[in-house]
Scaffold this motif. Structure first.
Motif, PDB file in Angstrom:
ATOM      1  N   ASP A  33       0.818  -1.204   0.000  1.00 42.87           N
ATOM      2  CA  ASP A  33       0.000   0.000   0.000  1.00 42.87           C
ATOM      3  C   ASP A  33       0.856   1.260   0.000  1.00 42.87           C
ATOM      4  O   ASP A  33       0.555   2.241   0.651  1.00 42.87           O
ATOM      5  CB  ASP A  33      -0.971  -0.001   1.184  1.00 42.87           C
ATOM      6  N   ARG A  34       1.949   1.203  -0.750  1.00 40.01           N
ATOM      7  CA  ARG A  34       2.865   2.337  -0.833  1.00 40.01           C
ATOM      8  C   ARG A  34       3.162   2.641  -2.291  1.00 40.01           C
ATOM      9  O   ARG A  34       3.477   1.730  -3.060  1.00 40.01           O
ATOM     10  CB  ARG A  34       4.153   1.993  -0.096  1.00 40.01           C
ATOM     11  N   CYS A  35       3.063   3.910  -2.658  1.00 40.62           N
ATOM     12  CA  CYS A  35       3.369   4.309  -4.028  1.00 40.62           C
ATOM     13  C   CYS A  35       4.879   4.387  -4.200  1.00 40.62           C
ATOM     14  O   CYS A  35       5.570   5.101  -3.477  1.00 40.62           O
ATOM     15  CB  CYS A  35       2.724   5.658  -4.343  1.00 40.62           C
ATOM     16  N   ARG A  36       5.376   3.623  -5.147  1.00 43.35           N
ATOM     17  CA  ARG A  36       6.828   3.581  -5.392  1.00 43.35           C
ATOM     18  C   ARG A  36       7.268   4.551  -6.479  1.00 43.35           C
ATOM     19  O   ARG A  36       8.432   4.937  -6.543  1.00 43.35           O
ATOM     20  CB  ARG A  36       7.236   2.173  -5.812  1.00 43.35           C
ATOM     21  N   ARG A  37       6.342   4.909  -7.391  1.00 38.19           N
ATOM     22  CA  ARG A  37       6.734   5.752  -8.518  1.00 38.19           C
ATOM     23  C   ARG A  37       5.550   6.592  -8.984  1.00 38.19           C
ATOM     24  O   ARG A  37       4.456   6.082  -9.146  1.00 38.19           O
ATOM     25  CB  ARG A  37       7.211   4.871  -9.669  1.00 38.19           C
ATOM     26  N   GLY A  38       5.771   7.874  -9.192  1.00 42.16           N
ATOM     27  CA  GLY A  38       4.790   8.753  -9.807  1.00 42.16           C
ATOM     28  C   GLY A  38       3.677   9.229  -8.899  1.00 42.16           C
ATOM     29  O   GLY A  38       2.593   9.550  -9.377  1.00 42.16           O
ATOM     30  N   PHE A  39       3.908   9.312  -7.580  1.00 40.74           N
ATOM     31  CA  PHE A  39       2.853   9.753  -6.676  1.00 40.74           C
ATOM     32  C   PHE A  39       2.585  11.241  -6.848  1.00 40.74           C
ATOM     33  O   PHE A  39       3.498  12.039  -6.948  1.00 40.74           O
ATOM     34  CB  PHE A  39       3.218   9.475  -5.218  1.00 40.74           C
ATOM     35  N   GLY A  40       1.321  11.600  -6.901  1.00 35.88           N
ATOM     36  CA  GLY A  40       0.937  13.000  -7.011  1.00 35.88           C
ATOM     37  C   GLY A  40      -0.523  13.115  -7.371  1.00 35.88           C
ATOM     38  O   GLY A  40      -1.346  12.314  -6.928  1.00 35.88           O
ATOM     39  N   SER A  41      -0.823  14.106  -8.184  1.00 36.94           N
ATOM     40  CA  SER A  41      -2.197  14.286  -8.635  1.00 36.94           C
ATOM     41  C   SER A  41      -2.185  14.823 -10.052  1.00 36.94           C
ATOM     42  O   SER A  41      -1.171  15.344 -10.530  1.00 36.94           O
ATOM     43  CB  SER A  41      -2.950  15.239  -7.707  1.00 36.94           C
ATOM     44  N   CYS A  42      -3.319  14.675 -10.720  1.00 39.04           N
ATOM     45  CA  CYS A  42      -3.483  15.213 -12.060  1.00 39.04           C
ATOM     46  C   CYS A  42      -4.844  15.880 -12.127  1.00 39.04           C
ATOM     47  O   CYS A  42      -5.745  15.580 -11.345  1.00 39.04           O
ATOM     48  CB  CYS A  42      -3.355  14.121 -13.123  1.00 39.04           C
ATOM     49  N   ILE A  43      -4.989  16.792 -13.057  1.00 39.29           N
ATOM     50  CA  ILE A  43      -6.267  17.444 -13.304  1.00 39.29           C
ATOM     51  C   ILE A  43      -6.794  16.896 -14.620  1.00 39.29           C
ATOM     52  O   ILE A  43      -6.134  17.002 -15.661  1.00 39.29           O
ATOM     53  CB  ILE A  43      -6.114  18.976 -13.360  1.00 39.29           C
ATOM     54  N   ALA A  44      -7.959  16.284 -14.551  1.00 37.56           N
ATOM     55  CA  ALA A  44      -8.544  15.647 -15.734  1.00 37.56           C
ATOM     56  C   ALA A  44      -8.891  16.700 -16.787  1.00 37.56           C
ATOM     57  O   ALA A  44      -9.454  17.746 -16.479  1.00 37.56           O
ATOM     58  CB  ALA A  44      -9.786  14.857 -15.337  1.00 37.56           C
ATOM     59  N   GLN A  45      -8.537  16.398 -18.004  1.00 34.91           N
ATOM     60  CA  GLN A  45      -8.856  17.258 -19.135  1.00 34.91           C
ATOM     61  C   GLN A  45     -10.198  16.816 -19.732  1.00 34.91           C
ATOM     62  O   GLN A  45     -10.870  15.948 -19.197  1.00 34.91           O
ATOM     63  CB  GLN A  45      -7.732  17.163 -20.180  1.00 34.91           C
ATOM     64  N   THR A  46     -10.568  17.392 -20.846  1.00 37.40           N
ATOM     65  CA  THR A  46     -11.820  17.045 -21.514  1.00 37.40           C
ATOM     66  C   THR A  46     -11.873  15.549 -21.803  1.00 37.40           C
ATOM     67  O   THR A  46     -10.898  14.980 -22.300  1.00 37.40           O
ATOM     68  CB  THR A  46     -11.947  17.833 -22.838  1.00 37.40           C
ATOM     69  N   PHE A  47     -12.979  14.927 -21.496  1.00 38.98           N
ATOM     70  CA  PHE A  47     -13.240  13.499 -21.705  1.00 38.98           C
ATOM     71  C   PHE A  47     -12.394  12.590 -20.819  1.00 38.98           C
ATOM     72  O   PHE A  47     -12.295  11.395 -21.073  1.00 38.98           O
ATOM     73  CB  PHE A  47     -13.080  13.089 -23.175  1.00 38.98           C
ATOM     74  N   GLU A  48     -11.733  13.126 -19.797  1.00 41.09           N
ATOM     75  CA  GLU A  48     -10.945  12.301 -18.885  1.00 41.09           C
ATOM     76  C   GLU A  48     -11.689  12.087 -17.575  1.00 41.09           C
ATOM     77  O   GLU A  48     -12.512  12.898 -17.166  1.00 41.09           O
ATOM     78  CB  GLU A  48      -9.587  12.948 -18.587  1.00 41.09           C
ATOM     79  N   SER A  49     -11.367  10.975 -16.923  1.00 41.18           N
ATOM     80  CA  SER A  49     -11.871  10.690 -15.586  1.00 41.18           C
ATOM     81  C   SER A  49     -10.736  10.072 -14.786  1.00 41.18           C
ATOM     82  O   SER A  49      -9.662   9.806 -15.314  1.00 41.18           O
ATOM     83  CB  SER A  49     -13.095   9.769 -15.644  1.00 41.18           C
ATOM     84  N   CYS A  50     -10.966   9.843 -13.504  1.00 41.15           N
ATOM     85  CA  CYS A  50      -9.965   9.203 -12.663  1.00 41.15           C
ATOM     86  C   CYS A  50     -10.012   7.694 -12.935  1.00 41.15           C
ATOM     87  O   CYS A  50     -11.088   7.122 -13.042  1.00 41.15           O
ATOM     88  CB  CYS A  50     -10.246   9.465 -11.194  1.00 41.15           C
ATOM     89  N   MET A  51      -8.860   7.074 -13.033  1.00 42.39           N
ATOM     90  CA  MET A  51      -8.778   5.657 -13.354  1.00 42.39           C
ATOM     91  C   MET A  51      -7.871   4.935 -12.381  1.00 42.39           C
ATOM     92  O   MET A  51      -6.872   5.481 -11.915  1.00 42.39           O
ATOM     93  CB  MET A  51      -8.252   5.469 -14.773  1.00 42.39           C
ATOM     94  N   SER A  52      -8.237   3.709 -12.075  1.00 38.00           N
ATOM     95  CA  SER A  52      -7.418   2.831 -11.253  1.00 38.00           C
ATOM     96  C   SER A  52      -7.346   1.472 -11.937  1.00 38.00           C
ATOM     97  O   SER A  52      -8.373   0.923 -12.340  1.00 38.00           O
ATOM     98  CB  SER A  52      -8.044   2.684  -9.865  1.00 38.00           C
ATOM     99  N   LEU A  53      -6.143   0.953 -12.084  1.00 38.96           N
ATOM    100  CA  LEU A  53      -5.930  -0.389 -12.618  1.00 38.96           C
ATOM    101  C   LEU A  53      -5.302  -1.218 -11.513  1.00 38.96           C
ATOM    102  O   LEU A  53      -4.249  -0.844 -10.984  1.00 38.96           O
ATOM    103  CB  LEU A  53      -5.017  -0.373 -13.839  1.00 38.96           C
ATOM    104  N   LYS A  54      -5.964  -2.312 -11.152  1.00 32.28           N
ATOM    105  CA  LYS A  54      -5.422  -3.210 -10.123  1.00 32.28           C
ATOM    106  C   LYS A  54      -5.168  -4.571 -10.750  1.00 32.28           C
ATOM    107  O   LYS A  54      -5.998  -5.070 -11.509  1.00 32.28           O
ATOM    108  CB  LYS A  54      -6.396  -3.339  -8.952  1.00 32.28           C
ATOM    109  N   ILE A  55      -4.025  -5.151 -10.403  1.00 28.95           N
ATOM    110  CA  ILE A  55      -3.638  -6.455 -10.938  1.00 28.95           C
ATOM    111  C   ILE A  55      -3.576  -7.450  -9.787  1.00 28.95           C
ATOM    112  O   ILE A  55      -2.840  -7.247  -8.819  1.00 28.95           O
ATOM    113  CB  ILE A  55      -2.271  -6.371 -11.656  1.00 28.95           C
ATOM    114  N   PHE A  56      -4.377  -8.505  -9.907  1.00 30.32           N
ATOM    115  CA  PHE A  56      -4.469  -9.543  -8.886  1.00 30.32           C
ATOM    116  C   PHE A  56      -3.904 -10.851  -9.408  1.00 30.32           C
ATOM    117  O   PHE A  56      -4.058 -11.165 -10.584  1.00 30.32           O
ATOM    118  CB  PHE A  56      -5.936  -9.784  -8.487  1.00 30.32           C
ATOM    119  N   GLN A  57      -3.276 -11.606  -8.538  1.00 36.49           N
ATOM    120  CA  GLN A  57      -2.860 -12.972  -8.839  1.00 36.49           C
ATOM    121  C   GLN A  57      -3.298 -13.828  -7.656  1.00 36.49           C
ATOM    122  O   GLN A  57      -2.961 -13.520  -6.506  1.00 36.49           O
ATOM    123  CB  GLN A  57      -1.356 -13.060  -9.049  1.00 36.49           C
ATOM    124  N   ASP A  58      -4.063 -14.872  -7.939  1.00 35.39           N
ATOM    125  CA  ASP A  58      -4.642 -15.720  -6.891  1.00 35.39           C
ATOM    126  C   ASP A  58      -5.442 -14.882  -5.884  1.00 35.39           C
ATOM    127  O   ASP A  58      -5.339 -15.075  -4.669  1.00 35.39           O
ATOM    128  CB  ASP A  58      -3.562 -16.528  -6.170  1.00 35.39           C
TER     129      ASP A  58
END
Length: 98
Positions: A33-58
């Motif tokens: 639960d720790r961000c290793r790279r690229g922690f910060g924030s962004c401001i969504a532009q036109t047609f953008e939304s907030c996105m989260s991609l999670k990768i699970f194994q077992d």
């Protein structure tokens, strides 16, 4: 009295409509639960939304990735014994929760 209420309501709606959507960014978040790279924030532009991609194994979270994403859509798929869960949302910093 009704005129004033309509004017205030219009202004409130206008302010809410032009307030930019803010999202959390993290290009590599680990199981600890720790961000290793690229922690910060962004401001969504036109047609953008907030996105989260999670990768699970077992059914165990391995990695996650969060950004502002154009034309985002919810999607879940399996590939090489891993499950990829792609989620989108449209309120400030919502991608930290999903």
């Amino acid at each position: 009295m009704d005129k004033h209420f309509l004017i205030v309501s219009f202004l409130f709606c206008f302010i809410v409509a032009v307030t930019p959507l803010k999202c959390v960014t993290c290009h590599l978040r680990t199981r600890t639960d720790r961000c290793r790279r690229g922690f910060g924030s962004c401001i969504a532009q036109t047609f953008e939304s907030c996105m989260s991609l999670k990768i699970f194994q077992d059914n165990i979270l391995q990695l996650s990735y969060m950004v502002c994403q154009k034309f985002c859509r919810d999607l879940t798929f399996d590939f090489h014994n891993r499950t990829y869960v792609h989620k989108c949302c449209r309120y400030n910093y919502c991608n930290i929760e999903i």
